[in-house]
Design an enzyme around this catalytic site. Structure first.
Site, PDB file in Angstrom:
ATOM      1  N   PHE A  93       0.735  -1.247   0.075  1.00  0.00           N
ATOM      2  CA  PHE A  93      -0.082   0.114   0.036  1.00  0.00           C
ATOM      3  C   PHE A  93       0.738   1.105  -0.125  1.00  0.00           C
ATOM      4  CE2 PHE A  93      -2.859  -3.297   2.161  1.00  0.00           C
ATOM      5  CZ  PHE A  93      -3.801  -2.987   1.483  1.00  0.00           C
ATOM      6  N   ASP A  94       0.315   2.236  -0.735  1.00  0.00           N
ATOM      7  CA  ASP A  94       0.924   3.421  -0.573  1.00  0.00           C
ATOM      8  C   ASP A  94       0.313   4.386   0.838  1.00  0.00           C
ATOM      9  OD1 ASP A  94       2.347   6.107  -0.963  1.00  0.00           O
ATOM     10  OD2 ASP A  94       0.697   6.651  -2.111  1.00  0.00           O
ATOM     11  N   LYS A  95       0.820   5.189   1.197  1.00  0.00           N
ATOM     12  CA  LYS A  95       0.175   5.998   2.303  1.00  0.00           C
ATOM     13  C   LYS A  95      -0.866   6.916   1.902  1.00  0.00           C
ATOM     14  CE  LYS A  95       2.600   8.755   5.077  1.00  0.00           C
ATOM     15  NZ  LYS A  95       1.698  10.014   5.019  1.00  0.00           N
TER      16      LYS A  95
END
Length: 214
Positions: free
Chosen positions: A43-45
């Site tokens: 995941f990206d943040k």
């Protein structure tokens, strides 16, 4: 065979269409076929685990630098105004709320994963991460670094501003975790998936958000 030939592509079209409605983009049918083999999810943040609408919560100018808070946010926003990154939009919005209109910037460009830069009033401004400051040989203020660490421990993202080779200030931005992100993470963990968060943000902020997300 005829029914299968009609039903399969119809199901894929409907499925990918419903996925798109929920922000899930499926490249092709083979992606659906191989999805069950996935054992790790990355995941990206910002904007993925978080809502993606951060706001400026704090700002601080470097001691002995002739710059007010309004000037700091105005100049930072001026350089950031050409970026589509959520943090950039938040800074521009903060300047607008403080009635600090952006000014003309030339030779503006984004530095992938690090920040932006541009020329304003004859000086090159660099806005971005602490790593970017180090790469450009810009020494940051010790007192401000202590404040930045405090902000990071609160889960805030710290943005650095430099004029030429002089560090002139820092800004803190906060973003909230998506409630559905926490639920989604929990579900994937229950399925035995390995979960990873990758971000260009500082380690402390990343750790704080990762803990909130589970």
């Amino acid at each position: 065979p005829c029914a299968l030939g009609l039903a399969t592509p119809t199901a894929i079209m409907v499925g990918t269409g419903k996925g798109a409605e929920h922000g899930i983009l499926i490249k092709d049918a083979s992606s659906l076929e191989t999805l069950h083999n996935v054992d790790a999810v990355i995941f990206d943040k910002t904007g993925t685990l978080t809502i993606g609408t951060p706001s400026v919560t704090d700002m601080l100018t470097t001691p002995n630098v002739q710059l007010t808070d309004d000037e700091l946010i105005q100049h930072t926003a001026s350089v950031e105004q050409f970026s589509n990154h959520p943090l950039a939009k938040a800074i521009v919005n903060a300047a607008r709320q403080r009635a600090c209109p952006t000014v003309d910037v030339t030779d503006s460009k984004e530095i992938a994963g690090s920040g932006v830069e541009g020329v304003m009033h004859g000086a090159r401004w660099i806005i971005g991460t602490s790593v970017l400051m180090q790469e450009r040989g810009i020494t940051t203020n010790t007192a401000l670094e202590q404040t930045a660490d405090t902000w990071r421990s609160q889960g805030k993202t710290v943005v650095y501003a430099a004029r030429g080779t002089q560090h002139v200030g820092i800004l803190a931005l906060a973003d909230a975790i998506k409630p559905e992100a926490v639920e989604g993470i929990r579900t994937l963990k229950e399925q035995g998936k390995t979960l990873v968060m990758l971000t260009g943000d500082n380690q402390q902020t990343a750790a704080f958000i990762a803990q909130l997300a589970g």
